[in-house]
Design a protein around this motif. Structure first.
Motif, PDB file in Angstrom:
ATOM      1  N   MET A 232       0.847  -1.183   0.000  1.00  0.00           N
ATOM      2  CA  MET A 232       0.000   0.000   0.000  1.00  0.00           C
ATOM      3  C   MET A 232       0.885   1.236   0.000  1.00  0.00           C
ATOM      4  SD  MET A 232      -3.217  -0.370   2.514  1.00  0.00           S
ATOM      5  CE  MET A 232      -3.068  -1.902   3.383  1.00  0.00           C
ATOM      6  N   ILE A 233       0.411   2.239  -0.697  1.00  0.00           N
ATOM      7  CA  ILE A 233       1.124   3.508  -0.775  1.00  0.00           C
ATOM      8  C   ILE A 233       0.198   4.609  -0.281  1.00  0.00           C
ATOM      9  CG2 ILE A 233       2.227   5.157  -2.309  1.00  0.00           C
ATOM     10  CD1 ILE A 233       2.860   2.811  -4.165  1.00  0.00           C
ATOM     11  N   ILE A 234       0.677   5.425   0.646  1.00  0.00           N
ATOM     12  CA  ILE A 234      -0.094   6.571   1.124  1.00  0.00           C
ATOM     13  C   ILE A 234       0.127   7.723   0.169  1.00  0.00           C
ATOM     14  CG2 ILE A 234      -0.365   8.248   2.978  1.00  0.00           C
ATOM     15  CD1 ILE A 234       0.590   6.037   4.902  1.00  0.00           C
ATOM     16  N   GLU A 235      -0.979   8.322  -0.272  1.00  0.00           N
ATOM     17  CA  GLU A 235      -0.892   9.457  -1.189  1.00  0.00           C
ATOM     18  C   GLU A 235      -1.581  10.665  -0.565  1.00  0.00           C
ATOM     19  OE1 GLU A 235      -0.860   7.546  -5.538  1.00  0.00           O
ATOM     20  OE2 GLU A 235      -2.782   7.341  -4.483  1.00  0.00           O
ATOM     21  N   ARG A 236      -1.060  11.831  -0.832  1.00  0.00           N
ATOM     22  CA  ARG A 236      -1.642  13.072  -0.312  1.00  0.00           C
ATOM     23  C   ARG A 236      -2.001  13.979  -1.473  1.00  0.00           C
ATOM     24  NH1 ARG A 236       2.402  12.068   3.699  1.00  0.00           N
ATOM     25  NH2 ARG A 236       1.355  11.711   5.693  1.00  0.00           N
ATOM     26  N   GLY A 237      -2.988  14.856  -1.212  1.00  0.00           N
ATOM     27  CA  GLY A 237      -3.347  15.855  -2.213  1.00  0.00           C
ATOM     28  C   GLY A 237      -4.289  15.364  -3.299  1.00  0.00           C
TER      29      GLY A 237
END
Length: 75
Positions: free
Chosen positions: A1-6
């Protein structure tokens, strides 16, 4: 899993939305809205109005009446 912002979140699906909130905002204590021909297991419009009232810190109650359901603002 990759955390993404914006990443912008799409608008909520369904009709709860602005129409129910606008109606709840206009209601004063003692006002009511009549929903005609509400089926026994299909109270979505009634539920939307009650939920919109909760978001606005109002209290509503619904009662079955002849020909449908009526929702009153009680606080």
């Amino acid at each position: 899993m990759i955390i993404e912002r914006g990443i912008a979140m799409p608008p909520a699906r369904g009709r709860m939305t602005q129409e129910a909130i606008a109606i709840a905002r206009q209601m004063r204590v003692g006002d009511s809205v009549f929903f005609e021909n509400v089926l026994k297991n299909n109270h979505k419009d009634v539920q939307r109005l009650i939920h919109a009232g909760k978001l606005l810190e109002q209290k509503h109650t619904a009662r079955q009446v002849e020909g449908g359901v009526r929702v009153w603002r009680i606080q």
